[in-house]
Motif scaffolding. Structure first.
Motif, PDB file in Angstrom:
ATOM      1  N   PRO A   7       3.748   5.659   0.421  1.00 25.09           N
ATOM      2  CA  PRO A   7       2.955   6.054   1.584  1.00 25.09           C
ATOM      3  C   PRO A   7       2.670   4.834   2.445  1.00 25.09           C
ATOM      4  O   PRO A   7       2.379   3.761   1.930  1.00 25.09           O
ATOM      5  CB  PRO A   7       1.669   6.597   0.955  1.00 25.09           C
ATOM      6  N   VAL A   8       2.776   4.995   3.759  1.00 18.54           N
ATOM      7  CA  VAL A   8       2.532   3.881   4.669  1.00 18.54           C
ATOM      8  C   VAL A   8       1.661   4.342   5.826  1.00 18.54           C
ATOM      9  O   VAL A   8       1.721   5.482   6.258  1.00 18.54           O
ATOM     10  CB  VAL A   8       3.852   3.267   5.198  1.00 18.54           C
ATOM     11  N   ALA A   9       0.851   3.429   6.335  1.00 18.56           N
ATOM     12  CA  ALA A   9      -0.046   3.738   7.448  1.00 18.56           C
ATOM     13  C   ALA A   9       0.694   3.713   8.785  1.00 18.56           C
ATOM     14  O   ALA A   9       0.378   4.489   9.687  1.00 18.56           O
ATOM     15  CB  ALA A   9      -1.209   2.749   7.479  1.00 18.56           C
ATOM     16  N   ASP A  10       1.684   2.838   8.935  1.00 21.42           N
ATOM     17  CA  ASP A  10       2.400   2.682  10.196  1.00 21.42           C
ATOM     18  C   ASP A  10       3.895   2.666   9.885  1.00 21.42           C
ATOM     19  O   ASP A  10       4.431   1.662   9.406  1.00 21.42           O
ATOM     20  CB  ASP A  10       1.959   1.376  10.868  1.00 21.42           C
ATOM     21  N   ASP A  43      -5.025   2.850  -2.666  1.00 26.21           N
ATOM     22  CA  ASP A  43      -5.054   1.726  -1.736  1.00 26.21           C
ATOM     23  C   ASP A  43      -4.388   0.552  -2.435  1.00 26.21           C
ATOM     24  O   ASP A  43      -4.967  -0.053  -3.346  1.00 26.21           O
ATOM     25  CB  ASP A  43      -6.498   1.380  -1.338  1.00 26.21           C
ATOM     26  N   ALA A  44      -3.173   0.236  -2.020  1.00 26.56           N
ATOM     27  CA  ALA A  44      -2.395  -0.814  -2.685  1.00 26.56           C
ATOM     28  C   ALA A  44      -2.997  -2.199  -2.488  1.00 26.56           C
ATOM     29  O   ALA A  44      -2.598  -3.147  -3.160  1.00 26.56           O
ATOM     30  CB  ALA A  44      -0.950  -0.793  -2.183  1.00 26.56           C
ATOM     31  N   ARG A  45      -3.976  -2.332  -1.585  1.00 22.83           N
ATOM     32  CA  ARG A  45      -4.629  -3.634  -1.395  1.00 22.83           C
ATOM     33  C   ARG A  45      -5.693  -3.889  -2.464  1.00 22.83           C
ATOM     34  O   ARG A  45      -6.078  -5.017  -2.690  1.00 22.83           O
ATOM     35  CB  ARG A  45      -5.259  -3.709  -0.008  1.00 22.83           C
ATOM     36  N   ASP A  68       0.961  -2.608   4.075  1.00 18.48           N
ATOM     37  CA  ASP A  68       0.118  -1.646   3.369  1.00 18.48           C
ATOM     38  C   ASP A  68      -0.379  -2.164   2.032  1.00 18.48           C
ATOM     39  O   ASP A  68      -1.111  -1.472   1.320  1.00 18.48           O
ATOM     40  CB  ASP A  68       0.877  -0.328   3.163  1.00 18.48           C
ATOM     41  N   GLY A  69       0.048  -3.360   1.633  1.00 17.61           N
ATOM     42  CA  GLY A  69      -0.407  -3.956   0.389  1.00 17.61           C
ATOM     43  C   GLY A  69       0.517  -3.755  -0.799  1.00 17.61           C
ATOM     44  O   GLY A  69       0.244  -4.254  -1.886  1.00 17.61           O
ATOM     45  N   HIS A  70       1.628  -3.009  -0.631  1.00 16.88           N
ATOM     46  CA  HIS A  70       2.584  -2.836  -1.731  1.00 16.88           C
ATOM     47  C   HIS A  70       3.263  -4.176  -2.005  1.00 16.88           C
ATOM     48  O   HIS A  70       3.702  -4.859  -1.080  1.00 16.88           O
ATOM     49  CB  HIS A  70       3.649  -1.791  -1.379  1.00 16.88           C
TER      50      HIS A  70
END
Length: 148
Positions: free
Chosen positions: A10-13, A66-68, A119-121
């Motif tokens: 999953p990605v935000a952008d 949340d990958a962060r 996204d923090g991945h």
């Protein structure tokens, strides 16, 4: 039978994530790309599907992590040399990533670094000496002990 691997993230952008993966060498497969998802191909058998949060949520009843703040998956790509590892990281940073969220790994016969996408991945990039790869984990364990 030949198998393919599809990693779904999953990605935000979507655009920013596609740019990041292209910087790492992935090529977009337009037949499976639209405004909700992009299929990014690393090899004949390895694909990364980046999906908007809404699209990703259609595949699982669980909340998106949340990958962060937590780890959900570590993705590791191989490299042909130590220099190529560093180049991957530099290109990832230039495309909006963060270098070395995980400690660098240098065991002489194996060298690895990581870059977090926007996204923090965490994407790990690893090179291993071919002779050491043939010996398996013992070559890495032995070298790690000698370097300590």
């Amino acid at each position: 039978m030949s198998r393919m691997i599809f990693v779904n993230l999953p990605v935000a952008d979507l655009g920013r994530s596609r740019t990041f993966l292209e910087a790492l060498g992935a090529v977009n497969e337009p037949k499976f790309t639209d405004d909700t998802a992009a299929c990014m191909q690393f090899s004949d058998s390895i694909f990364v599907m980046i999906l908007t949060h809404e699209k990703f949520s259609g595949f699982t009843p669980r909340p998106i992590a949340d990958a962060r703040t937590g780890s959900e998956v570590l993705i590791c790509l191989s490299a042909d040399s130590r220099e190529q590892v560093d180049s991957f990281i530099e290109r990832g940073v230039a495309a909006g990533g963060t270098a070395d969220p995980s400690p660098k790994q240098d065991y002489g016969v194996m060298y690895g670094r990581s870059v977090a996408n926007p996204d923090g991945h965490i994407w790990e990039v690893m090179w291993m000496d071919a002779a050491a790869a043939n010996e398996g984990a013992s070559a890495i364990d032995t070298n790690a002990t000698q370097e300590a």
